[in-house]
Design a protein around this motif. Structure first.
Motif, mmCIF file in Angstrom:
data_model
loop_
_atom_site.group_PDB
_atom_site.id
_atom_site.type_symbol
_atom_site.label_atom_id
_atom_site.label_comp_id
_atom_site.label_asym_id
_atom_site.label_seq_id
_atom_site.Cartn_x
_atom_site.Cartn_y
_atom_site.Cartn_z
ATOM 1 N N TYR B 413 0.852 -1.174 0.000
ATOM 2 C CA TYR B 413 0.000 0.000 0.000
ATOM 3 C C TYR B 413 0.892 1.229 0.000
ATOM 4 O O TYR B 413 1.672 1.444 0.934
ATOM 5 C CB TYR B 413 -0.936 -0.005 1.214
ATOM 6 C CG TYR B 413 -1.845 1.197 1.239
ATOM 7 C CD1 TYR B 413 -2.812 1.354 0.263
ATOM 8 C CD2 TYR B 413 -1.732 2.160 2.226
ATOM 9 C CE1 TYR B 413 -3.642 2.455 0.264
ATOM 10 C CE2 TYR B 413 -2.560 3.261 2.227
ATOM 11 C CZ TYR B 413 -3.516 3.407 1.246
ATOM 12 O OH TYR B 413 -4.326 4.500 1.248
ATOM 13 N N LEU B 414 0.808 1.994 -1.039
ATOM 14 C CA LEU B 414 1.668 3.160 -1.198
ATOM 15 C C LEU B 414 0.811 4.419 -1.123
ATOM 16 O O LEU B 414 -0.091 4.614 -1.941
ATOM 17 C CB LEU B 414 2.408 3.117 -2.541
ATOM 18 C CG LEU B 414 3.129 1.817 -2.862
ATOM 19 C CD1 LEU B 414 3.785 1.904 -4.224
ATOM 20 C CD2 LEU B 414 4.160 1.502 -1.806
ATOM 21 N N LYS B 550 3.469 -1.834 4.012
ATOM 22 C CA LYS B 550 3.456 -0.407 3.696
ATOM 23 C C LYS B 550 4.880 0.106 3.657
ATOM 24 O O LYS B 550 5.388 0.622 4.653
ATOM 25 C CB LYS B 550 2.659 0.366 4.742
ATOM 26 C CG LYS B 550 1.195 0.012 4.768
ATOM 27 C CD LYS B 550 0.470 0.873 5.765
ATOM 28 C CE LYS B 550 -0.975 0.472 5.873
ATOM 29 N NZ LYS B 550 -1.681 1.249 6.879
ATOM 30 N N PRO B 551 5.532 -0.060 2.548
ATOM 31 C CA PRO B 551 6.914 0.409 2.471
ATOM 32 C C PRO B 551 6.974 1.924 2.532
ATOM 33 O O PRO B 551 6.006 2.622 2.225
ATOM 34 C CB PRO B 551 7.387 -0.105 1.108
ATOM 35 C CG PRO B 551 6.153 -0.296 0.329
ATOM 36 C CD PRO B 551 5.080 -0.647 1.298
ATOM 37 N N LYS B 552 8.126 2.390 2.946
ATOM 38 C CA LYS B 552 8.335 3.835 2.985
ATOM 39 C C LYS B 552 8.450 4.358 1.567
ATOM 40 O O LYS B 552 9.189 3.801 0.751
ATOM 41 C CB LYS B 552 9.612 4.170 3.755
ATOM 42 C CG LYS B 552 9.457 4.078 5.242
ATOM 43 C CD LYS B 552 10.766 4.444 5.912
ATOM 44 C CE LYS B 552 10.699 4.169 7.396
ATOM 45 N NZ LYS B 552 12.025 4.211 8.020
ATOM 46 N N VAL B 553 7.751 5.402 1.327
ATOM 47 C CA VAL B 553 7.804 6.005 0.003
ATOM 48 C C VAL B 553 8.006 7.506 0.182
ATOM 49 O O VAL B 553 7.766 8.049 1.258
ATOM 50 C CB VAL B 553 6.508 5.737 -0.788
ATOM 51 C CG1 VAL B 553 6.442 4.312 -1.248
ATOM 52 C CG2 VAL B 553 5.295 6.086 0.049
ATOM 53 N N TYR B 569 4.684 6.431 -8.234
ATOM 54 C CA TYR B 569 4.895 5.118 -7.605
ATOM 55 C C TYR B 569 4.638 4.011 -8.620
ATOM 56 O O TYR B 569 5.390 3.038 -8.728
ATOM 57 C CB TYR B 569 3.928 4.905 -6.432
ATOM 58 C CG TYR B 569 4.046 5.871 -5.292
ATOM 59 C CD1 TYR B 569 5.255 6.452 -4.965
ATOM 60 C CD2 TYR B 569 2.937 6.191 -4.516
ATOM 61 C CE1 TYR B 569 5.353 7.333 -3.912
ATOM 62 C CE2 TYR B 569 3.032 7.065 -3.462
ATOM 63 C CZ TYR B 569 4.239 7.638 -3.167
ATOM 64 O OH TYR B 569 4.322 8.498 -2.127
ATOM 65 N N ILE B 570 3.548 4.187 -9.322
ATOM 66 C CA ILE B 570 3.151 3.117 -10.240
ATOM 67 C C ILE B 570 4.218 2.927 -11.304
ATOM 68 O O ILE B 570 4.649 1.806 -11.593
ATOM 69 C CB ILE B 570 1.784 3.440 -10.869
ATOM 70 C CG1 ILE B 570 0.690 3.320 -9.823
ATOM 71 C CG2 ILE B 570 1.498 2.507 -12.026
ATOM 72 C CD1 ILE B 570 -0.686 3.677 -10.317
#
Lengths: 99, 638
Positions: B413-414, B550-553, B569-570
């Motif tokens: 989930y970004l 939920k990675p850090k973005v 992101y995509i």
């Protein structure tokens, strides 16, 4: 609604059977409410969208109409999209977001 | 996927992409890198934007204070148009530049987003027999422009010659437009042009004056022919309608409608993308305005860009492993609340329907995809969920056996606001995927094996099951699509299974060879899902246990860029398939994907593409929104 009169206006018809050239289409919004339209297979679906938005009292461009997940363009016809009787169309409110 | 492990048949396809990238990239990237990127820290947003514009457009470097000449005079030269179109094309200009820096060392496999891509590109150029692609030094705007026009305008290369809108653009490149017609388009043609062939007028009977403004209202009594291009003022969409429709009454009604619409400038259609395809997105003038700094992106822009990514920015061999969901998919699957048991059955019914009609009947097999991008629009905020490694299930992944597998199926989930995922998101996605797996199995089973098996499946599954199977049968019993679907997992890329996946070697083919055995074992079992999973495809899908990561973005620094961030992101994830799905690894990969200021550049890129496409459709007089003019109302009353 455009000014041509040869095409039959889409009417809300409950339980009417469709003839050879006409099909019934159900337009369903995200809440599950359905309105049924009867429309000729060669009539551009813009007519249906117009009628739906008029019923809802919103601008035509507020809704996106999807058939099987694909957007319906204004000049698509039921025949072109391969719609069958009692197929349902999703009317989704436009989405916009920023924060 | 490593560049040298791609399928052998894709070199041509790759080349066509490489052509774009090499031309746009080499020129623009260097200029951007030298100018915008080094000043980035000191510029404000608008200044940065201007700097980018200035540096991208090398022609207007001297008179940079005036900005980009976006509304060229009528008799504009082709090369200038090429420049403007090219502006839309530099892909990942700032991002690539940044991530390529030595100081930004990322773990292998994600840092290679750019490096690997370059390697792929280089490999492409080398493998390409056509020398024209490997000429960065001799890059000419006009040539690049023509190449891009072939890519951009319409998506169906074969149609371009006969398509009136593009004739004038391709006049000097007639040989190329046929000789080097592009593999992606060819693929697209076969896949998507299922609508009935539309008779087109010959090219020379339609001429669109490029200099004609398209916004003018049309006289209701103008003749229906296109013989006098200068006497009438038509929007290109009108012309498209002419081309699309058989002569008759419909033509007239459309013209009337278009005329009505053209008065409403904000809703004026610029073009559709991809043209002539079902599900095309209509981009309007209002959508273009949303791409100004601070604009909130709407579903039109998002969906347009996803389709554009799919067709032009991500190479087909990679795109095969990806799927972009519609922006309305999430809205649709969450439209049924899942609070009570009755709700659950309602949702089940809905998911059945979606799985069949949105995906399976269209030949989309989600379980051959490595990444499934689900744009999420929730409370005026865009974010994205990515279902990763679904293909591992079809390839025989089992959680019990392969806990060490690095390609673990999961949901990412970004969110550029790093807010909590919307309530019910994971539940909806998981249960949809579970339902999808069941319907998919039933479909494949019913078509691949035969009637007896289908009946047994129904009796084993119970009532809920039978609905799915019956509808599956009625949908696909007589069509080829189901057969194609059944074959699909077998033809899925074998090379992608080799990496870290501990595969059991149970292939779908095996299931069809011995169809009876799995059913016998489960036909009396109460665990319905188990029955479904094993019956069709002999893989186990455990949707409820898909972990949510939920990675850090990079996070947005303002209140309007979430749509842009989501698209970034995509695109980045589409390019880099992380080699491990451990959260720490993902964090390292994703937290430095790009800098906040890159969002402005990305916004600009999308805007350029839209302007370029509009230009390719003959719309020249798009209003330019002055960046520093706060009062946009004045700017758009041109």
């Amino acid at each position: 609604m455009s000014s041509e009169t040869s095409d039959k206006k889409p009417v809300v018809s409950e339980g009417k059977t469709s003839g050879g050239d006409q099909i019934n289409l159900r337009v369903r919004d995200a809440d599950g409410n359905e309105v049924q339209f009867r429309i000729k297979k060669h009539t551009p679906l813009r007519k249906l969208m117009d009628a739906y938005c008029t019923r809802k009292g919103v601008d035509l461009h507020s809704y996106r109409f999807l058939f099987d997940g694909n957007r319906i363009n204004e000049d698509d016809t039921p025949e072109k999209l391969g719609m069958e009787d009692m197929d349902s169309i999703d009317a989704m409110l436009f989405q916009q977001g920023g924060w | 996927m490593e560049p040298n492990s791609r399928a052998p048949g894709t070199s041509k396809t790759l080349h066509s992409h490489g052509e774009i990238e090499s031309s746009a990239e080499r020129v623009v990237l260097s200029e951007i890198a030298s100018d915008a990127s080094c000043h980035k820290r000191t510029y404000k947003k608008t200044e940065l934007r201007r700097a980018i514009i200035r540096s991208v457009c090398h022609q207007s470097k001297e008179d940079g204070a005036e900005g980009l000449p976006l509304q060229p005079p009528a008799g504009e030269r082709l090369s200038e148009q090429a420049d403007r179109l090219r502006l839309g094309m530099p892909r990942r200009l700032l991002m690539r530049d940044r991530s390529g820096k030595a100081s930004r060392a990322l773990p292998t496999g994600c840092e290679s987003t750019s490096a690997r891509y370059r390697a792929e590109l280089a490999g492409t150029l080398e493998s390409s027999s056509e020398a024209s692609a490997a000429q960065p030094a001799k890059w000419s705007p006009a040539k690049s422009f023509q190449t891009m026009v072939r890519h951009l305008s319409g998506g169906v290369g074969a149609r371009m010659d006969s398509h009136g809108c593009n004739v004038w653009l391709l006049q000097s490149d007639e040989g190329h437009s046929q000789g080097t017609s592009l593999s992606p388009q060819a693929v697209d043609c076969s896949r998507e042009n299922q609508s009935s062939p539309i008779p087109l007028p010959s090219a020379n009977c339609v001429q669109i004056p490029a200099e004609e403004p398209a916004v003018c209202p049309h006289e209701p009594t103008t003749s229906d022919t296109l013989s006098g291009p200068a006497s009438e003022r038509k929007s290109p969409m009108q012309v498209d309608n002419y081309l699309e429709t058989a002569p008759g009454t419909e033509r007239r009604s459309k013209r009337i409608h278009r005329r009505k619409e053209s008065g409403d400038t904000e809703q004026r259609d610029l073009f559709r993308f991809p043209e002539q395809n079902p599900g095309a997105v209509s981009i309007t003038l209002g959508d273009l305005r949303l791409l100004q700094p601070g604009g909130y992106l709407n579903d039109n822009v998002i969906e347009f860009w996803l389709k554009f990514l799919e067709r032009y920015r991500i190479p087909p061999y990679r795109m095969e492993q990806l799927h972009f969901m519609s922006t309305f998919f999430y809205k649709k699957i969450t439209s049924v609340p899942q609070r009570s048991r009755s709700d659950a059955s309602l949702a089940e019914e809905l998911y059945d329907y979606i799985a069949l009609r949105w995906f399976i009947s269209r030949g989309v097999d989600l379980f051959t995809k490595r990444m499934l991008f689900i744009p999420i629009h929730h409370e005026f905020h865009w974010s994205v969920a990515v279902v990763c490694n679904l293909d591992a299930f079809a390839n025989g992944w089992h959680s019990e056996l392969d806990c060490e597998c690095r390609h673990k199926p999961c949901i990412l989930y970004l969110d550029s606001m790093r807010s909590a995922s919307p309530g019910g998101m994971t539940k909806s996605v998981r249960s949809f995927l579970t339902t999808y797996a069941r319907v998919r199995a039933a479909t494949m089973c019913s078509t691949g094996v035969g009637t007896t098996r289908k009946v047994r499946l129904c009796s084993a599954g119970g009532t809920e099951r039978s609905t799915g199977v019956r509808s599956a049968d009625s949908e696909f019993g007589s069509t080829d699509s189901a057969g194609h679907l059944a074959m699909h997992p077998q033809s899925a890329h074998p090379e992608k299974m080799t990496a870290g996946d501990d595969l059991r070697g149970v292939r779908p083919a095996a299931a069809h060879d011995s169809p009876e055995s799995p059913l016998r074992t489960v036909s009396t079992a109460g665990d319905q899902r188990d029955a479904d999973e094993r019956s069709g495809d002999s893989f186990v899908f455990d949707g409820e246990n898909l972990p949510l990561l939920k990675p850090k973005v990079p996070l947005q620094e303002n209140g309007m860029d979430c749509g842009i961030y989501m698209l970034m992101y995509i695109e980045h994830l589409a390019w880099s398939s992380p080699e491990s799905y451990q959260l720490e690894y993902l964090n390292a990969c994703t937290s430095k994907l790009f800098a906040a200021s890159d969002a402005d550049a990305y916004r600009l890129v999308i805007e350029r593409v839209i302007r370029g496409l509009a230009s390719a459709h003959g719309i020249e007089n798009l209003p330019e929104y002055d960046v520093e003019d706060v009062d946009l109302l004045d700017a758009e009353d041109v």
